[in-house]
Scaffold this active site. Structure first.
Site, mmCIF file in Angstrom:
data_model
loop_
_atom_site.group_PDB
_atom_site.id
_atom_site.type_symbol
_atom_site.label_atom_id
_atom_site.label_comp_id
_atom_site.label_asym_id
_atom_site.label_seq_id
_atom_site.Cartn_x
_atom_site.Cartn_y
_atom_site.Cartn_z
ATOM 1 N N CYS A 73 -103.349 0.720 0.505
ATOM 2 C CA CYS A 73 -102.473 1.290 -0.520
ATOM 3 C C CYS A 73 -101.762 0.139 -1.217
ATOM 4 O O CYS A 73 -101.032 -0.621 -0.572
ATOM 5 C CB CYS A 73 -101.460 2.234 0.131
ATOM 6 S SG CYS A 73 -100.221 2.918 -0.994
ATOM 7 N N CYS A 183 -105.064 0.283 -7.401
ATOM 8 C CA CYS A 183 -104.685 1.425 -6.566
ATOM 9 C C CYS A 183 -105.969 1.905 -5.923
ATOM 10 O O CYS A 183 -106.985 2.058 -6.619
ATOM 11 C CB CYS A 183 -104.060 2.537 -7.415
ATOM 12 S SG CYS A 183 -103.772 4.080 -6.488
#
Length: 264
Positions: A73, A183
């Site tokens: 993440c 991302c």
């Protein structure tokens, strides 16, 4: 030899893009994955809250006796990775530096774009890492807050997704030769992103790049799994609806998996 699993954490399903690459490159390694889809996306949240949530995911993985933790993440990496890395006595890897390094190698004109969540872009972490290693490279960063909800709701192929991606990326079209998908959810939108940016723009999957570093750390700390083990059992946990998570995961990983619900 160390047969303990590698722990992966993410705000939702995005980190599965990293897991997919790890299974391809290191099929003998066991995985424990926790996706916090109930509280996704992390990007618009305050830094303090993101750090708090990240520590909850870390502590959950520690109960699973993992030998390494991978921050799959970018937002959590930008906000909490350094703190967690300093606090634990097992290797902790983030996705930002591998992605930044790959972008530098890829660019031919020194024009790199970075797309990510609002928090990742606000942290300026990619530009800092890229320009630390290659000061002459120009970096254009763009927050794409609508991308994660598209992926988490399994709408990656919808006409709405295509319009949102087109509208969001228009400021970068024609201005860069390399685009970092900052991302881990974004590779699930890769075909649409590539279509919008054009075939000449190289897309960098920061999560996939991170798997090479995982392999290096496994060797360095001498914690490789059993190379001869063929049937490896992985465990996947979500804080949201396991059925939705399972549906997305099965498509991305190209195999049916069992997903367990967990409350943090």
């Amino acid at each position: 030899m160390d047969t303990r699993p590698i722990g992966f954490l993410d705000s939702g399903v995005g980190g599965l893009t990293v897991v997919c690459e790890l299974i391809r490159q290191l099929p003998h390694e066991k995985i424990v994955y926790i996706g916090d889809s109930a509280r996704a996306p992390y990007g618009p949240r305050p830094k303090k809250q993101i750090k708090e949530y990240t520590w909850e995911l870390v502590n959950f993985l520690l109960t699973q006796n993992v030998k390494m933790i991978v921050f799959a993440c970018n937002t959590a990496t930008a906000v909490a990775w350094e703190e967690v890395k300093a606090a634990l006595d097992i290797p902790v890897l983030g996705v930002v530096l591998p992605g930044a390094s790959a972008a530098i190698k890829s660019t031919t004109k020194g024009q790199v774009g970075v797309i990510g969540t609002p928090m990742t872009v606000a942290s300026d972490i990619y530009r800092k890492k890229i320009q630390l290693l290659a000061p002459s490279v120009q970096v254009r960063s763009l927050a794409c807050p609508k991308f994660v909800p598209i992926v988490e709701s399994n709408e990656m192929c919808s006409s709405i997704a295509k319009k949102i991606v087109y509208d969001s990326l228009s400021p970068l079209v024609g201005k860069i030769d390399t685009l970092v998908l900052g991302c881990t959810h974004y590779p699930l939108l890769r075909p649409i992103i590539q279509n919008v940016m054009g075939p000449s723009v190289k897309l960098i999957d920061s999560g996939a790049e991170c798997v090479r570093d995982i392999s290096v750390l496994l060797n360095y700390f001498d914690i490789n799994g059993n190379y001869h083990q063929k049937a490896v059992k992985h465990r996947f946990f979500t804080t949201a609806n396991p059925e939705i998570f399972q549906e997305i995961a099965s498509i991305w990983l190209k195999q049916k998996i069992n997903v367990e619900h967990v409350t943090l």
